[in-house]
Design a protein around this motif. Structure first.
Motif, PDB file in Angstrom:
ATOM      1  N   LEU A 141      -4.743  10.789   1.542  1.00 42.96           N
ATOM      2  CA  LEU A 141      -3.438  10.698   0.422  1.00 42.96           C
ATOM      3  C   LEU A 141      -2.252   9.816   0.961  1.00 42.96           C
ATOM      4  N   LEU A 142      -2.007   9.038   0.350  1.00 40.61           N
ATOM      5  CA  LEU A 142      -0.255   8.271   1.622  1.00 40.61           C
ATOM      6  C   LEU A 142       0.571   8.201   0.165  1.00 40.61           C
ATOM      7  N   GLU A 143       1.657   8.408   0.801  1.00 40.82           N
ATOM      8  CA  GLU A 143       2.762   8.257  -0.217  1.00 40.82           C
ATOM      9  C   GLU A 143       3.595   6.689   0.179  1.00 40.82           C
ATOM     10  N   ALA A 144       3.749   6.366  -1.452  1.00 48.14           N
ATOM     11  CA  ALA A 144       4.182   4.669  -1.538  1.00 48.14           C
ATOM     12  C   ALA A 144       5.086   5.129  -0.482  1.00 48.14           C
ATOM     13  N   GLU A 145       6.012   5.563  -0.387  1.00 51.69           N
ATOM     14  CA  GLU A 145       7.688   4.920  -0.179  1.00 51.69           C
ATOM     15  C   GLU A 145       7.611   6.146   1.190  1.00 51.69           C
ATOM     16  N   GLU A 146       6.311   6.068   2.415  1.00 49.59           N
ATOM     17  CA  GLU A 146       6.176   6.294   2.902  1.00 49.59           C
ATOM     18  C   GLU A 146       6.217   5.027   4.251  1.00 49.59           C
ATOM     19  N   ILE A 147       5.559   3.985   3.464  1.00 51.35           N
ATOM     20  CA  ILE A 147       4.823   3.224   4.203  1.00 51.35           C
ATOM     21  C   ILE A 147       5.686   1.794   4.457  1.00 51.35           C
ATOM     22  N   LEU A 148       5.404   1.926   5.480  1.00 54.87           N
ATOM     23  CA  LEU A 148       6.689   0.693   6.022  1.00 54.87           C
ATOM     24  C   LEU A 148       5.872  -1.051   6.235  1.00 54.87           C
ATOM     25  N   TYR A 149       4.880  -1.106   6.346  1.00 54.98           N
ATOM     26  CA  TYR A 149       4.132  -1.966   5.698  1.00 54.98           C
ATOM     27  C   TYR A 149       3.012  -1.968   5.703  1.00 54.98           C
ATOM     28  N   LEU A 150       2.221  -2.970   5.313  1.00 60.66           N
ATOM     29  CA  LEU A 150       0.550  -3.151   5.402  1.00 60.66           C
ATOM     30  C   LEU A 150       0.114  -4.172   5.860  1.00 60.66           C
ATOM     31  N   GLY A 151      -0.689  -4.376   6.754  1.00 61.72           N
ATOM     32  CA  GLY A 151      -1.229  -5.849   7.872  1.00 61.72           C
ATOM     33  C   GLY A 151      -2.604  -5.681   7.609  1.00 61.72           C
ATOM     34  N   LYS A 152      -2.787  -7.547   6.940  1.00 63.70           N
ATOM     35  CA  LYS A 152      -4.243  -7.883   7.004  1.00 63.70           C
ATOM     36  C   LYS A 152      -4.883  -7.559   8.487  1.00 63.70           C
ATOM     37  N   LEU A 153      -6.523  -6.909   8.300  1.00 66.00           N
ATOM     38  CA  LEU A 153      -7.208  -7.317   9.679  1.00 66.00           C
ATOM     39  C   LEU A 153      -8.637  -7.461   8.712  1.00 66.00           C
ATOM     40  N   LYS A 154      -9.412  -8.265  10.041  1.00 68.00           N
ATOM     41  CA  LYS A 154     -10.590  -9.005  10.082  1.00 68.00           C
ATOM     42  C   LYS A 154     -11.566  -8.044   8.939  1.00 68.00           C
ATOM     43  N   ARG A 155     -11.789  -6.232   9.197  1.00 70.16           N
ATOM     44  CA  ARG A 155     -12.315  -5.689   8.462  1.00 70.16           C
ATOM     45  C   ARG A 155     -11.016  -4.223   8.778  1.00 70.16           C
ATOM     46  N   GLY A 156     -10.569  -4.235   7.035  1.00 68.80           N
ATOM     47  CA  GLY A 156      -9.635  -3.657   6.358  1.00 68.80           C
ATOM     48  C   GLY A 156      -8.270  -4.147   6.773  1.00 68.80           C
ATOM     49  N   THR A 157      -7.017  -2.713   6.873  1.00 70.95           N
ATOM     50  CA  THR A 157      -6.010  -2.708   6.826  1.00 70.95           C
ATOM     51  C   THR A 157      -4.535  -1.925   8.086  1.00 70.95           C
ATOM     52  N   LYS A 158      -3.994  -2.569   8.383  1.00 75.98           N
ATOM     53  CA  LYS A 158      -3.508  -1.772   9.140  1.00 75.98           C
ATOM     54  C   LYS A 158      -2.084  -1.253   8.607  1.00 75.98           C
ATOM     55  N   VAL A 159      -1.928   0.176   8.574  1.00 70.20           N
ATOM     56  CA  VAL A 159      -0.432   0.811   7.326  1.00 70.20           C
ATOM     57  C   VAL A 159       0.043   0.982   8.772  1.00 70.20           C
ATOM     58  N   VAL A 160       1.424   1.269   8.359  1.00 70.54           N
ATOM     59  CA  VAL A 160       2.109   1.314   9.584  1.00 70.54           C
ATOM     60  C   VAL A 160       3.244   2.299   9.157  1.00 70.54           C
ATOM     61  N   LEU A 161       3.233   3.511   8.526  1.00 68.48           N
ATOM     62  CA  LEU A 161       4.313   4.147   7.668  1.00 68.48           C
ATOM     63  C   LEU A 161       5.268   4.695   9.060  1.00 68.48           C
ATOM     64  N   ALA A 162       6.402   5.320   8.079  1.00 69.28           N
ATOM     65  CA  ALA A 162       7.813   5.756   8.337  1.00 69.28           C
ATOM     66  C   ALA A 162       7.867   7.151   9.233  1.00 69.28           C
ATOM     67  N   ALA A 163       8.888   6.651  10.621  1.00 68.71           N
ATOM     68  CA  ALA A 163       9.324   8.215  11.528  1.00 68.71           C
ATOM     69  C   ALA A 163       8.617   9.353  10.649  1.00 68.71           C
ATOM     70  N   ASP A 164       9.596   9.101   9.388  1.00 66.46           N
ATOM     71  CA  ASP A 164       9.984  10.572   8.638  1.00 66.46           C
ATOM     72  C   ASP A 164       8.367  10.795   7.584  1.00 66.46           C
ATOM     73  N   ALA A 165       7.511  10.092   7.853  1.00 70.05           N
ATOM     74  CA  ALA A 165       6.783  10.113   7.082  1.00 70.05           C
ATOM     75  C   ALA A 165       5.503  11.649   7.219  1.00 70.05           C
ATOM     76  N   ALA A 166       5.328  12.235   6.243  1.00 73.93           N
ATOM     77  CA  ALA A 166       5.645  14.007   5.855  1.00 73.93           C
ATOM     78  C   ALA A 166       3.562  13.648   6.407  1.00 73.93           C
ATOM     79  N   LEU A 167       2.720  12.810   6.851  1.00 72.79           N
ATOM     80  CA  LEU A 167       1.132  13.037   7.290  1.00 72.79           C
ATOM     81  C   LEU A 167       1.317  13.854   8.311  1.00 72.79           C
ATOM     82  N   TYR A 168       0.308  14.425   8.672  1.00 77.56           N
ATOM     83  CA  TYR A 168       0.335  15.568   9.823  1.00 77.56           C
ATOM     84  C   TYR A 168       0.322  15.932  10.883  1.00 77.56           C
TER      85      TYR A 168
END
Length: 249
Positions: A141-168
């Motif tokens: 589960l990702l909080e939308a507000e913690e995402i910096l950007y998403l980038g398209k890959l050949k298979r799936g998507t790269k998600v870059v989170l903010a430095a203050d993201a709560a993901l453990y």
């Protein structure tokens, strides 16, 4: 639907906390309650989405803190409450961001008040836009507000989170199975915009924009393509004009 998990190896305490939750003024019949007698049983159940977890600290085998660490590897949003008969919190326990710490010998009135507050916080957090995505076969589960950007890959998507993201674990880069086009449908109404056909950026995290490029808060730049330029600049202007109006209203 909210999902509440109660994990305790004492069957009487397990039933007691179920009764507290179901007796809460904040409880709704649509809420789902799952009970487990160990952290291992909970993790083996499939790591489904959890909104609130009431977790015994002193379980045999995998204790409450170890269970909470595993929970936080894929769910940064769940409200977490530790409970115990004697165990007091240590500094390391706060690494998993507990919201409450309950002693089982508290009066029924005091525990009932705490459970009310837990359910209120659970509902409050649910108002934030969350994405349920898949990484290496594991639901996250990702909080939308913690995402910096998403980038398209050949298979799936790269998600870059903010430095203050709560993901453990302070993870900032993820590769998920979902395609960018699928996520775009959910995020364009949440303050995201496309500067390029291969990117979706969180406008809240943009620090500077010119005609050709935008700068994110982590210092990373993304080109604004000619085909997306007009639409992106319009979205950027609209987003910040709405933000300004909210602040001055």
């Amino acid at each position: 639907m909210y999902h509440i998990v109660i994990c305790d190896d004492n069957t009487e305490d397990l039933k007691r906390f179920v009764d507290f939750v179901q007796s809460s003024r904040e409880y709704e019949n649509s809420m789902k309650i799952s009970t487990y007698s160990s952290g291992v049983d909970f993790l083996e159940a499939g790591k489904e989405a959890v909104d609130l977890m009431i977790l015994d600290m002193q379980m045999t085998g995998m204790d409450g803190y170890e269970t909470a660490m595993e929970l936080r590897t894929y769910n940064s949003q769940a409200v977490l409450a530790f409970c115990s008969s004697v165990c007091m919190p240590s500094p390391e326990h706060f690494n998993v961001q507990p919201y409450r710490y309950l002693l089982k010998d508290y009066s029924d009135e005091k525990i009932m008040q705490a459970v009310d507050e837990l359910l209120i916080e659970m509902k409050r957090r649910s108002y934030k836009k969350r994405l349920e995505v898949t990484q290496d076969g594991k639901a996250i589960l990702l909080e939308a507000e913690e995402i910096l950007y998403l980038g398209k890959l050949k298979r799936g998507t790269k998600v870059v989170l903010a430095a203050d993201a709560a993901l453990y674990g302070k993870v900032t880069d993820l590769v998920i199975r979902e395609k960018l086009e699928e996520l775009e449908k959910e995020l364009l109404s949440e303050g995201f915009a496309k500067p390029h056909s291969s990117y979706l950026v969180n406008l809240k995290r943009v620090r500077a924009v010119d005609n050709m490029e935008l700068l994110l808060e982590n210092g990373e730049g993304i080109n604004i393509s000619r085909s997306c330029r007009e639409k992106f600049h319009h979205a950027f202007s609209e987003f910040f004009s709405r933000k300004y109006r909210r602040r001055t209203s």
